[in-house]
Structure formats: structure tokens, C-alpha cells
Motif scaffolding. Structure first.
Motif, PDB file in Angstrom:
ATOM      1  N   HIS A 482       0.509  10.779  17.827  1.00  0.00           N
ATOM      2  CA  HIS A 482      -0.014  11.354  19.057  1.00  0.00           C
ATOM      3  C   HIS A 482      -1.505  11.631  18.891  1.00  0.00           C
ATOM      4  CE1 HIS A 482       4.097  11.789  20.315  1.00  0.00           C
ATOM      5  NE2 HIS A 482       4.372  12.612  19.316  1.00  0.00           N
ATOM      6  N   THR A 483      -2.282  11.523  19.974  1.00  0.00           N
ATOM      7  CA  THR A 483      -3.695  11.885  19.938  1.00  0.00           C
ATOM      8  C   THR A 483      -3.800  13.396  19.827  1.00  0.00           C
ATOM      9  OG1 THR A 483      -4.310   9.978  21.275  1.00  0.00           O
ATOM     10  CG2 THR A 483      -5.894  11.788  21.161  1.00  0.00           C
ATOM     11  N   GLU A 484      -4.521  13.845  18.804  1.00  0.00           N
ATOM     12  CA  GLU A 484      -4.671  15.273  18.583  1.00  0.00           C
ATOM     13  C   GLU A 484      -6.139  15.617  18.391  1.00  0.00           C
ATOM     14  OE1 GLU A 484      -2.326  16.643  15.356  1.00  0.00           O
ATOM     15  OE2 GLU A 484      -0.416  16.166  16.297  1.00  0.00           O
ATOM     16  N   TYR A 485      -6.475  16.864  18.739  1.00  0.00           N
ATOM     17  CA  TYR A 485      -7.826  17.372  18.526  1.00  0.00           C
ATOM     18  C   TYR A 485      -7.759  18.506  17.521  1.00  0.00           C
ATOM     19  CZ  TYR A 485      -9.283  14.821  22.722  1.00  0.00           C
ATOM     20  OH  TYR A 485      -9.552  13.847  23.636  1.00  0.00           O
ATOM     21  N   TYR A 486      -8.760  18.552  16.653  1.00  0.00           N
ATOM     22  CA  TYR A 486      -8.882  19.669  15.725  1.00  0.00           C
ATOM     23  C   TYR A 486     -10.309  20.173  15.820  1.00  0.00           C
ATOM     24  CZ  TYR A 486      -8.939  22.427  11.439  1.00  0.00           C
ATOM     25  OH  TYR A 486      -9.065  23.447  10.529  1.00  0.00           O
ATOM     26  N   ARG A 487     -10.470  21.384  16.376  1.00  0.00           N
ATOM     27  CA  ARG A 487     -11.792  21.991  16.552  1.00  0.00           C
ATOM     28  C   ARG A 487     -12.719  21.081  17.345  1.00  0.00           C
ATOM     29  NH1 ARG A 487     -12.016  26.389  13.811  1.00  0.00           N
ATOM     30  NH2 ARG A 487     -14.271  26.547  13.933  1.00  0.00           N
ATOM     31  N   GLY A 488     -12.166  20.414  18.354  1.00  0.00           N
ATOM     32  CA  GLY A 488     -12.963  19.598  19.239  1.00  0.00           C
ATOM     33  C   GLY A 488     -13.148  18.161  18.818  1.00  0.00           C
ATOM     34  N   SER A 489     -12.710  17.800  17.603  1.00  0.00           N
ATOM     35  CA  SER A 489     -12.832  16.429  17.113  1.00  0.00           C
ATOM     36  C   SER A 489     -11.464  15.770  17.098  1.00  0.00           C
ATOM     37  CB  SER A 489     -13.431  16.404  15.703  1.00  0.00           C
ATOM     38  OG  SER A 489     -14.749  16.923  15.705  1.00  0.00           O
ATOM     39  N   VAL A 490     -11.440  14.477  17.443  1.00  0.00           N
ATOM     40  CA  VAL A 490     -10.172  13.754  17.449  1.00  0.00           C
ATOM     41  C   VAL A 490      -9.715  13.515  16.018  1.00  0.00           C
ATOM     42  CG1 VAL A 490      -9.041  11.587  18.075  1.00  0.00           C
ATOM     43  CG2 VAL A 490     -10.697  12.626  19.629  1.00  0.00           C
ATOM     44  N   VAL A 491      -8.460  13.802  15.767  1.00  0.00           N
ATOM     45  CA  VAL A 491      -7.867  13.486  14.469  1.00  0.00           C
ATOM     46  C   VAL A 491      -7.552  11.999  14.480  1.00  0.00           C
ATOM     47  CG1 VAL A 491      -5.981  13.956  12.870  1.00  0.00           C
ATOM     48  CG2 VAL A 491      -6.899  15.800  14.292  1.00  0.00           C
ATOM     49  N   GLU A 492      -8.235  11.233  13.619  1.00  0.00           N
ATOM     50  CA  GLU A 492      -8.160   9.773  13.682  1.00  0.00           C
ATOM     51  C   GLU A 492      -6.743   9.250  13.507  1.00  0.00           C
ATOM     52  OE1 GLU A 492     -10.546   7.514  14.409  1.00  0.00           O
ATOM     53  OE2 GLU A 492     -11.701   9.254  14.986  1.00  0.00           O
ATOM     54  N   THR A 493      -6.049   9.734  12.501  1.00  0.00           N
ATOM     55  CA  THR A 493      -4.685   9.277  12.236  1.00  0.00           C
ATOM     56  C   THR A 493      -3.778  10.487  12.122  1.00  0.00           C
ATOM     57  OG1 THR A 493      -5.453   7.326  11.052  1.00  0.00           O
ATOM     58  CG2 THR A 493      -3.196   8.016  10.658  1.00  0.00           C
ATOM     59  N   THR A 494      -2.785  10.545  12.987  1.00  0.00           N
ATOM     60  CA  THR A 494      -1.842  11.649  12.955  1.00  0.00           C
ATOM     61  C   THR A 494      -0.557  11.198  12.278  1.00  0.00           C
ATOM     62  OG1 THR A 494      -2.744  12.483  15.027  1.00  0.00           O
ATOM     63  CG2 THR A 494      -0.606  13.326  14.348  1.00  0.00           C
ATOM     64  N   LEU A 495      -0.229  11.815  11.167  1.00  0.00           N
ATOM     65  CA  LEU A 495       1.012  11.508  10.463  1.00  0.00           C
ATOM     66  C   LEU A 495       2.101  12.450  10.958  1.00  0.00           C
ATOM     67  CD1 LEU A 495      -0.367  10.988   6.852  1.00  0.00           C
ATOM     68  CD2 LEU A 495       0.110   9.266   8.586  1.00  0.00           C
ATOM     69  N   LEU A 496       3.176  11.864  11.470  1.00  0.00           N
ATOM     70  CA  LEU A 496       4.257  12.651  12.041  1.00  0.00           C
ATOM     71  C   LEU A 496       5.398  12.803  11.049  1.00  0.00           C
ATOM     72  CD1 LEU A 496       4.344  10.956  15.564  1.00  0.00           C
ATOM     73  CD2 LEU A 496       3.154  13.050  14.903  1.00  0.00           C
ATOM     74  N   PRO A 497       6.128  13.923  11.100  1.00  0.00           N
ATOM     75  CA  PRO A 497       7.260  14.122  10.197  1.00  0.00           C
ATOM     76  C   PRO A 497       8.398  13.153  10.509  1.00  0.00           C
ATOM     77  CG  PRO A 497       7.143  15.904  11.791  1.00  0.00           C
ATOM     78  CD  PRO A 497       5.895  15.103  11.964  1.00  0.00           C
ATOM     79  N   LYS A 498       8.895  12.478   9.477  1.00  0.00           N
ATOM     80  CA  LYS A 498       9.984  11.515   9.605  1.00  0.00           C
ATOM     81  C   LYS A 498      11.027  11.780   8.518  1.00  0.00           C
ATOM     82  CE  LYS A 498       7.793   8.870  12.730  1.00  0.00           C
ATOM     83  NZ  LYS A 498       8.289   8.566  14.072  1.00  0.00           N
TER      84      LYS A 498
END
Length: 558
Positions: A482-498
Motif C-alpha cells: 500500500h502507498t504509505e506516508y511517513y512524516r510527509g515522505s512516501v515510503v518507497e517500498t511497503t513490506l506487508l505482514p504475510k
């Protein structure tokens, strides 16, 4: 001064305030550790510890005299070991000394977060000594020690400028001279998020700071008798309202800007409100405090983004925006909202002008002093660790700290008793003859969402699968999470729990197994999972020495 001249109530109030402000030190440590990566957590904690320890020694040794000694309007006096007994009022000088010591340590420790994850520890130690012994006391003397700003009527009741902006400006200079962390900015200069390792620790730190701030502001009355009783009560209310308003402002602003409310930025919003109200917590109304908190909450979001994305100064915890920008903002807004002399209450621009002059003067002095300090350190022993050391983590290279209990593998964590660690071995049996030699062995690996695991496990049980290996993993598919933001910056690669399920079969046909898995998991939506099929050369059951097909069955060797 005779002991009978002291007020026991006032003395207890000052000492109680010192204890509360001291408790803010672990708050800063938890906040900074949580917003940085686990490989640097020990380094962060030790720097915060040394800020207070070194600050206590050197502020007592020389800094206290420089700040509060009877000297000129620019500089106090050299009072080695703070021996003079003229600093108190209705409380002993030593009560005032410890109260001011914890304020000094607060200013010093603000810098730690902004320079986190790439600063040499010895360089930071030198900085901490210099700011505690000389730099903070000089600017503090101008405001609180009878210096020229205080004489002009500059109002900074508990330290928006004296403490917080000083720390914020020092943090900005240090972070700018140090340079960004590896991987913080892309090839085109775009900001890339580097999330901290524990939002829980960061939240705990903010709650501790909020708690301690009641002492930071409230106990700055240094009295709990007469009119100070009402003043302290009002200060508690204005302090709390500003913090709450800062949090609310950031919550809704980030909700609009990033489509989701940002947790770490909202935590910064609390601190922004607290920092901004500190100068005028005694001078503004509760409504004024609420407005100051709301303004600080809005400003801190844009300040974080501006410092990060435009100025390209890497500040992992937002210390510059929170303490530097909001410290200056709150000091100036005191000239607007002060009930006595404020712009909105008939005082004209005089107070605003004095407040602005003080902010500019202190910022210029601290900026120049820290530029010289960090410049000398950089040219001599160096400010920054080597690239390989930064990648490895400062806990290992600076402190020989492999990990701490929460992150150590359980085999090292001492959770196995000595009895469980001791066992007797038995002779290895010979491998029995197999009646199914040559039977093909196949390993099937399934990567699925956590919510589908129970359904898959039940389906495998019905199929007759008796042995599976399950691992919790992180991963992403073609959608890159999913597209996520951290402190206003896009998190390039989001690793999801599997969940990864591994199965080795021989007796049950592979196609039957795959069909069962597909039937159980299929919804037709993205995220149904993937199945990987591998050939297996051999399987050996250690207990019986059975191999291949026989090792996967329940029957024991005859």
C-alpha cells in the motif's frame, strides 16, 4: 541566608519541578529511539544519558555562574563549582541550581535526535560539554540572568527561546553540517522515508514529555504562595490546552494532506504546542493558549516538510521544526496574545517587536556559536562515522552492543532453562529398507495473508497433511504494498505482514494439494497469495533414520 528565611512550600515546589523536568530526559530518549532504527537505539539512549550527566557536571562547574552570576548585560560571572549563595529567593541556591540544571540538559538533548544515526559518539560528547558549560549559559544570561534582553522586557517565562529554540537552532546547524543519512535522498534529491522502529516507544516518550512539561512550565513560578498559586494553576491549563490543540491540528491536517492521520507527526504536534506555549504560558488566556497550539500544530507540519524536502536537512525526529521553529513562533505569538501588553489587547507592536528582536538575536548567536563548535570538531576528530559503520549501526560500532533484549534472538535471551538445554543422545539407528524408493518428493510453499491461515490449515488437515512449517514474514507483490506516508515522505517500498506455509508431500498428489490450496484461498482479488513448487532431493527423519517417502509418513521404522 538564614534557613528560617526560606519558604518550605516554595522550596518543595522548585524541587518538585526539577524532578518533573528531569523525568523529561527519558521522554526524549524514548521519543528519539522510537523514531530512529533499532540498530541505533542504544546509541540514542546513551547520548541522552550523557547529555544529563555531562550537563549536570559542567553546568554546576561553570555554566550556572555564567548564566546567573552578577556580571555584565552580556555575560554573568565565573563562579567555579557554583559556590555563591546569592542565587536563591524564598528557596536555597542549590534548589535553584538543580532546577536550572534540568533545563540546561533539556536544551542539550534536543540536538541528539536531529543528528541521530550518523554522528560519532565522542564528537557528540564534546558538543554536549560545550553547550552546557558555555553556549547555553550565555544566551540564558541575556534573558533570565539579568542580561540585556531581560532588561528590554523580553518575555520568555519558561523557555520557548531560552531552552527550546536554542536546542532547535543547534540541531539545525549540526544536522546541516553533518549531512543526511545514507539513503535519505534519491538520485534526483527527492526525500525518501526512513521509518523509525517503534512508534510505541515514541508515543511513550511524548506522554512522558507532556507529563514533565507541567513541571517545566508550572514550576517556573518558583513559588507556590501568594499570587503564584493562581498563576501556577492557570499555567497548567494553558500548557495542557496548547498541547492538545497542537495534536488536534496536526491530526486533521495530515489526514487531509496524506489521506490518513499521521501518527508520528501528531506526536510532534503535541510537542509543537508545548514548545510554543512555554514562553507565554503565564501571560495568555486559555483561549489564547488554544489558538497558539493550533497555529503551532499547523506550522510544524509545513516546517518538517520544508526542512526535509526544500532545505534537504535530514532531521529524523523533527527536532528543528518542533523546538527551533515552534520555539521562535511561540515567543513571537506571546507578543500577540499576552493579556498585558499584547498586540490583541491594546499593547501595539512594542511587545511583538521586542519578542522578535530577542528571537533573532538568540538565533544568530546560537547559530554562529554552534557553527564554530561543530566546525572545529569536524576539522579535528570528525563529526560523522564512516559509511560502513553507519550501515552496520552505531550500537555495534560505537558501543559493541549487538542488540538489546527486545530484539535479541530467543536463543541468546536466556529464556531456556539449564535443564531444558541439557539432553542425552542415543545411538543412531540404521536406515531401514524402503518400499517406496524412487517416489518423487515435492515441496509446496504458499505465501498468504494472515487472515487466511486458519482456513488453509483446516483444509490441509482434511486433506491429510500432517506436517507443515509456518513462518511469519514480510513481503510485497507487484503492487509494492500500500502507498504509505511517513512524516510527509512516501515510503518507497511497503513490506506487508504475510504467512509462509511450507509443505513437503510424496503420498498425496501435488495437483490435489495445489487444487485444495487454490480452492481455499481464491477470492478473485489482489492478495489471494502465491504457490511455489520445488523438487526435493531427499528427506531424512532423524529419530528413525527413515528417508524419502517413508520419512514423511506416520509409521515408525520396524
Amino acid at each position: 541566608m538564614e534557613t528560617t528565611a526560606f519558604s518550605s512550600v516554595d522550596t518543595l515546589w522548585v524541587l518538585f519541578g526539577a524532578v518533573l523536568v528531569f523525568f523529561m530526559q527519558p521522554g526524549f530518549a524514548m521519543l528519539e529511539a522510537g523514531l530512529t532504527r533499532a540498530k541505533n537505539a542504544g546509541n540514542i539512549v546513551l547520548k541522552n544519558l550523557m547529555d544529563f550527566s555531562l550537563g549536570s557536571v559542567f553546568f554546576w562547574l561553570i555554566g550556572f555562574g555564567i548564566m546567573f552570576g552578577a556580571g555584565s548585560s552580556l555575560f554573568g560571572s565565573i563562579d567555579i563549582f557554583s559556590k555563591a549563595d546569592t542565587y536563591g529567593g524564598t528557596y536555597p541556591s542549590y534548589a535553584f541550581l538543580i532546577f536550572q540544571t534540568v533545563f540546561c540538559a533539556t536544551a542539550a538533548t534536543i540536538v541528539s535526535g536531529a543528528m541521530a544515526e550518523r554522528t560519532k559518539f565522542i564528537s557528540y560528547v564534546i558538543y554536549s560539554i560545550v553547550i552546557s558549560a558555555v553556549i547555553y549559559p550565555i544566551s540564558g544570561h541575556w534573558i533570565w540572568g539579568g542580561g540585556w534582553l531581560g532588561s528590554l522586557g523580553f518575555h520568555d517565562f519558561a523557555g520557548s527561546t531560552t531552552v527550546h529554540m536554542v536546542g532547535g537552532v543547534a540541531a539545525f546547524v549540526g544536522a546541516a553540517m553533518l549531512g543526511a543519512r545514507i539513503g535519505k535522498y534519491g538520485k534526483k534529491g527527492e526525500s525518501q522515508a526512513i521509518p523509525g522502529h517503534s512508534i510505541t516507544l515514541a508515543a511513550l516518550g511524548v506522554f512522558i514529555l507532556w507529563f514533565g512539561w507541567f513541571g517545566f512550565n508550572g514550576a517556573s513560578t518558583v513559588s507556590m504562595s501568594g499570587d503564584s498559586i493562581l498563576s501556577a494553576s492557570t499555567i497548567f491549563v494553558t500548557t495542557n490546552l496548547a498541547a492538545a490543540a497542537g495534536a488536534v491540528a496536526v491530526l486533521f491536517l495530515t489526514w487531509i494532506r496524506y489521506k490518513k492521520p499521521d501518527v508520528s507527526m501528531t506526536l510532534n504536534g503535541v510537542l509543537a504546542g508545548l514548545v510554543a506555549i512555554t514562553a507565554g504560558c503565564d501571560a495568555v488566556s486559555p483561549l489564547g493558549a488554544l489558538i497558539i497550539g493550533l497555529i503551532a500544530g499547523v506550522v510544524v507540519v509545513f516546517a518538517v516538510e520544508f526542512i526535509d524536502k526544500v532545505l534537504k536537512v535530514d532531521d529524523p525526529v523533527g527536532a528543528v521544526a518542533v523546538h527551533g521553529v515552534c520555539g521562535a513562533l511561540g515567543t513571537i505569538l506571546t507578543g500577540v496574545f499576552a493579556l498585558d501588553g499584547g498586540l490583541l489587547y491594546g499593547g501595539g507592536f512594542k511587545m511583538v517587536g521586542i519578542q522578535t528582536l530577542g528571537v533573532i538575536a538568540v538565533a544568530a548567536f546560537i547559530g554562529a556559536a554552534m557553527f564554530i563548535t561543530f566546525g572545529i570538531i569536524k576539522k579535528t576528530i570528525g563529526l560523522r562515522v564512516e559509511k560502513e559503520e553507519e550501515i552496520t549501526g552505531l550500537d555495534i560500532v560505537e558501543h559493541n552492543l549487538i542488540g538489546y533484549a527486545d530484539f535479541m534472538p530467543s536463543v541468546f535471551a536466556g529464556d531456556i532453562s539449564s535443564e531444558e538445554k541439557t539432553f542425552e543422545t542415543a545411538p543412531v539407528p540404521e536406515a531401514p529398507a524402503s518400499t517406496h524408493s524412487g517416489t518423487k518428493l515435492t515441496k509446496v510453499v504458499v505465501i498468504i495473508n494472515q487472515i487466511k491461515f486458519e482456513a488453509l490449515k483446516l483444509a490441509l488437515d482434511k486433506l491429510g497433511i500432517t506436517g507443515i512449517t509456518v513462518t511469519q514474514v514480510l513481503g510485497r507483490g507487484m503492487q509494492k504494498g500500500h502507498t504509505e506516508y511517513y512524516r510527509g515522505s512516501v515510503v518507497e517500498t511497503t513490506l506487508l505482514p504475510k504467512v509462509k506455509v511450507e509443505i513437503v508431500v510424496a503420498k498425496i498428489p501435488v495437483k490435489t494439494l495445489i487444487d485444495t490450496i487454490k480452492q481455499t484461498l481464491h477470492t478473485g482479488n489482489i492478495g489471494d497469495g502465491k504457490i511455489f513448487v520445488y523438487n526435493v532431493e531427499n528427506v531424512v527423519k532423524v529419530r528413525t533414520s527413515q528417508e524419502g517417502y517413508d520419512a514423511l509418513q506416520d509409521e515408525e521404522a520396524k
